[in-house]
Design a protein around this motif. Sequence first.
Motif, PDB file in Angstrom:
ATOM      1  N   LYS A  77     -96.887-128.253  21.833  1.00 11.56           N
ATOM      2  CA  LYS A  77     -95.624-128.862  22.262  1.00 11.56           C
ATOM      3  C   LYS A  77     -94.759-129.233  21.059  1.00 11.56           C
ATOM      4  CE  LYS A  77     -96.923-130.371  26.818  1.00 11.56           C
ATOM      5  NZ  LYS A  77     -97.052-131.438  27.781  1.00 11.56           N
ATOM      6  N   ASN A  80     -93.213-126.046  19.775  1.00  7.24           N
ATOM      7  CA  ASN A  80     -92.095-125.675  20.657  1.00  7.24           C
ATOM      8  C   ASN A  80     -90.864-126.519  20.380  1.00  7.24           C
ATOM      9  OD1 ASN A  80     -92.665-123.472  22.387  1.00  7.24           O
ATOM     10  ND2 ASN A  80     -94.143-124.723  23.494  1.00  7.24           N
ATOM     11  N   GLU A  84     -87.323-125.235  19.076  1.00  2.00           N
ATOM     12  CA  GLU A  84     -86.139-125.540  19.888  1.00  2.00           C
ATOM     13  C   GLU A  84     -85.068-126.206  19.021  1.00  2.00           C
ATOM     14  OE1 GLU A  84     -84.904-128.002  23.930  1.00  2.00           O
ATOM     15  OE2 GLU A  84     -87.015-127.701  23.458  1.00  2.00           O
ATOM     16  N   HIS A 174     -87.567-118.805  24.616  1.00  2.96           N
ATOM     17  CA  HIS A 174     -88.591-118.217  25.490  1.00  2.96           C
ATOM     18  C   HIS A 174     -88.847-116.751  25.153  1.00  2.96           C
ATOM     19  CE1 HIS A 174     -91.007-117.225  28.956  1.00  2.96           C
ATOM     20  NE2 HIS A 174     -90.180-116.237  29.229  1.00  2.96           N
ATOM     21  N   GLY A 178     -91.424-118.240  22.234  1.00  3.98           N
ATOM     22  CA  GLY A 178     -92.190-118.728  23.381  1.00  3.98           C
ATOM     23  C   GLY A 178     -93.210-117.735  23.900  1.00  3.98           C
TER      24      GLY A 178
END
Length: 187
Positions: A77, A80, A84, A174, A178
């Motif tokens: 997480k 990510n 991001e 993504h 991702g």
Amino acid sequence: MNLKKNIIVNSLELFESYGIKVVTMDDIAFNMGISKKTLYVHFSGKKDLVKNVVHFLFERHFLAIDKILAENESPIKKINKIYEYAVNYLIQVPPIFHLDLQKYHAEAYRIYDQNRCEIIFGIVKKLLDEGQLKGEIDKSINTAMFCEFHLISLDKIINSKTLSLGYSVKDILHNTIGISLKGIFKK
């Protein structure tokens, strides 16, 4: 904020908006309502200013990343969230900023690249290794190679028109990082 820092912040905004090459010391002075001589009190020239801007930029990036790292989240997480954050930043900055930095300011680009590598091969790799130790990531994955792949991917994103095609941050994240992150999760 002191004048030197104010010059750096203002210059970063101009460089990110218009590119580094076309923005002159005269433009910066005019934009700030100060004399060009005042700029040279704080910076020996544009190359010195650009180096200071790059240092400041990464200070901001590392502060944001430190906040992410302090969260009570899994390594995946956190990765990510770091990506991001990176994609959100890259979407806002026209590719000319990075291209000018690379082409006309080699020393500043070296600083930029070292910091970028520290994020990818230091922070992200450490999180990937931590994920492997916790059993979240397949232990057969070469985390250094994974990081190298993503550094190349981010370079392609930076230097392409992908960001201007109207894709959302979520779609870009993504469909690039991702998907490959999902591929390394332990089944």
